[in-house]
Design a protein around this motif. Structure first.
Motif, short mmCIF file in Angstrom:
data_model
loop_
_atom_site.label_atom_id
_atom_site.label_comp_id
_atom_site.label_asym_id
_atom_site.label_seq_id
_atom_site.Cartn_x
_atom_site.Cartn_y
_atom_site.Cartn_z
N SER A 5 35.73 25.81 -20.07
CA SER A 5 34.42 25.73 -19.41
C SER A 5 33.91 24.29 -19.40
CB SER A 5 33.41 26.63 -20.11
OG SER A 5 33.80 27.96 -20.01
N PHE A 6 34.09 23.59 -20.51
CA PHE A 6 33.66 22.20 -20.60
C PHE A 6 34.42 21.32 -19.61
CE2 PHE A 6 34.09 17.93 -22.50
CZ PHE A 6 32.75 17.57 -22.50
N LEU A 8 35.91 22.27 -16.85
CA LEU A 8 35.50 22.68 -15.51
C LEU A 8 34.13 22.09 -15.15
CD1 LEU A 8 36.52 24.34 -13.14
CD2 LEU A 8 35.30 26.29 -14.08
N THR A 9 33.22 22.05 -16.09
CA THR A 9 31.89 21.47 -15.87
C THR A 9 32.00 19.97 -15.60
OG1 THR A 9 30.88 23.13 -17.29
CG2 THR A 9 29.61 21.14 -16.87
N ILE A 10 32.76 19.26 -16.40
CA ILE A 10 32.95 17.82 -16.21
C ILE A 10 33.60 17.54 -14.86
CG2 ILE A 10 34.15 15.77 -17.09
CD1 ILE A 10 31.72 16.63 -18.74
N LEU A 11 34.57 18.34 -14.48
CA LEU A 11 35.23 18.18 -13.19
C LEU A 11 34.24 18.41 -12.04
CD1 LEU A 11 37.92 17.66 -11.75
CD2 LEU A 11 38.30 20.12 -11.80
N GLY A 12 33.41 19.43 -12.15
CA GLY A 12 32.40 19.70 -11.12
C GLY A 12 31.39 18.59 -10.97
N ILE A 13 30.91 18.06 -12.09
CA ILE A 13 29.96 16.94 -12.05
C ILE A 13 30.61 15.70 -11.45
CG2 ILE A 13 28.65 15.34 -13.52
CD1 ILE A 13 28.07 17.75 -15.35
N SER A 14 31.87 15.46 -11.77
CA SER A 14 32.58 14.31 -11.21
C SER A 14 32.70 14.42 -9.69
CB SER A 14 33.97 14.20 -11.83
OG SER A 14 33.88 14.02 -13.21
#
Length: 106
Positions: A5-6, A8-14
């Motif tokens: 989840s972490f 995936l979140t970092i990837l989405g923000i990027s």
């Protein structure tokens, strides 16, 4: 599961940040087009400077297409020159101000 989840979140923000900085600014050519946009939006403006007015710490460039841009001093003399500027829309006391972020001229 937390690690996934972490990541995936970092990837989405990027991806969102990449889109924010990669999209070109909207090109406008008249003051009537500004009212439909929100504050802090970036625009591309191309026109000829027909008048310059000075205030305490900035210069206002009045363009042929009836737009006015604010340039913090020191700002080069641009009278009768064709400019291309990336500006940011700012609103204060129900007035629109276009602050120059990047400027190029001939």
């Amino acid at each position: 599961m937390r690690k996934f989840s972490f990541i995936l979140t970092i990837l989405g923000i990027s991806v969102l940040l990449l889109l924010l900085f990669a999209l070109p600014p909207t090109k406008i050519s008249s003051p009537s087009q500004i009212n439909s946009y929100i504050s802090n939006q970036k625009f591309l403006i191309e026109s000829e400077v027909i008048k310059e007015t000075y205030s305490q710490n900035s210069k206002t460039l009045h363009l042929k297409n009836n737009l006015s841009l604010s340039c913090t001093l020191p700002c080069p003399a641009l009278l009768n020159k064709k400019i291309s500027a990336i500006v940011k829309l700012e609103r204060y006391n129900n007035k629109n101000y276009l602050k120059i972020l990047e400027l190029s001229y001939n």
